[in-house]
Enzyme design. Structure first.
Site, short mmCIF file in Angstrom:
data_model
loop_
_atom_site.label_atom_id
_atom_site.label_comp_id
_atom_site.label_asym_id
_atom_site.label_seq_id
_atom_site.Cartn_x
_atom_site.Cartn_y
_atom_site.Cartn_z
N SER A 44 12.98 45.12 -27.43
CA SER A 44 13.21 44.47 -28.72
C SER A 44 13.02 45.44 -29.86
CB SER A 44 12.29 43.25 -28.89
OG SER A 44 10.94 43.60 -28.76
N GLU A 45 12.04 46.38 -29.75
CA GLU A 45 11.91 47.44 -30.75
C GLU A 45 11.46 48.74 -30.12
OE1 GLU A 45 12.60 44.39 -33.56
OE2 GLU A 45 11.00 44.33 -32.07
N THR A 46 11.94 49.83 -30.70
CA THR A 46 11.44 51.17 -30.44
C THR A 46 10.93 51.71 -31.77
OG1 THR A 46 12.97 51.53 -28.61
CG2 THR A 46 12.01 53.49 -29.64
#
Length: 262
Positions: A44-46
């Protein structure tokens, strides 16, 4: 070669909470490279952190979904602070971000993020919301950067939702956040659907709680709250509503470390 960590945030055990990839880099990097790395991880996020010379912050911090850069991400901020702890960097951790300077401190065995509060403003329910969620909204409000808070009947309703993600994607919101009082253990539960930023359902969302905390603090008449995001992986958060700020506390666990061949 750049080192990365995959860290589960808002959990004290691996394979739960919300996973984020974290890269702590020595220098600047191309935007297109960062977006490509985030797409490769497909989480979902880096998060990408690098040291900066700034009297108010120690690191620049940016967050990328698989498709876009976003303005605020809680679980990847928590994961980045956890990575810095593992790297032996002393806190508090001050991050220069698109949402201003965000600070993370260690207290009572948890990492606590200091975020701007985004109290939701009542709005009319958008056409088709009940059908898209599969539940009748009791109250609807808009908070933060175009995030829609939807109160539904009870915890069982939140947990049973099987929304029409394509219909939600046709609505002009970054996050759609159904919520209800909890039956036991915590004060309230929520889920988060975000197809317009490339995430059908986010496992645990710190940003959503900048909207949820002021809403439930007013409803329950107290500033200190406990929350559970009832996704398949699930995650727990402690919250302190302090006027125009929200403190969000949680654990994090590293599950992988390696090097990018880039």
């Amino acid at each position: 070669m750049p080192e990365y960590r995959v860290i589960d945030a808002f959990t004290d055990r691996p394979l739960a909470g919300n996973p984020a990839a974290v890269l702590v880099l020595p220098d600047a990097y191309p935007d297109a490279w960062a977006q490509g790395v985030a797409a490769e991880f497909n989480l979902s996020e880096t998060a990408f952190a690098r040291p900066v010379e700034d009297p108010d912050a120690d690191y620049e911090l940016r967050w990328f979904t698989p498709t876009v850069e976003i303005d605020l991400c809680g679980h990847a901020t928590l994961a980045t602070a956890h990575a810095l702890v593992e790297l032996g960097v002393a806190g508090p951790y001050r991050f220069a971000t698109r949402s201003g300077v965000l600070t993370v401190t260690e207290r009572d065995g948890r990492l606590w993020m200091d975020f701007p509060a985004e109290p939701p403003v009542p709005v009319e329910a958008p056409e088709g919301l009940a059908e898209a969620l599969g539940a009748e909204p009791l109250w609807v409000g808009l908070g933060g950067a175009n995030d829609l808070l939807v109160e539904v009947a009870d915890e069982a309703t939140v947990r049973a939702l099987t929304p029409d993600i394509a219909a939600i994607a046709r609505m002009p919101y970054h996050l759609v956040i159904p919520t209800a009082p909890a039956d036991a253990r915590v004060d309230f539960v929520s889920r988060v659907f975000a197809p317009n930023v490339g995430i059908a359902e986010d496992p645990v969302t710190g940003r959503a709680h900048t909207v949820l905390a002021p809403f439930w603090a007013e409803r329950l008449g107290r500033a200190e709250l406990t929350a559970h995001q009832a996704s398949e992986r699930g995650g727990d958060l402690l919250l302190e509503h302090r006027g125009d700020r929200v403190l969000i506390g949680g654990h994090a666990v590293s599950v992988a470390r390696g090097e990018l061949n880039l």
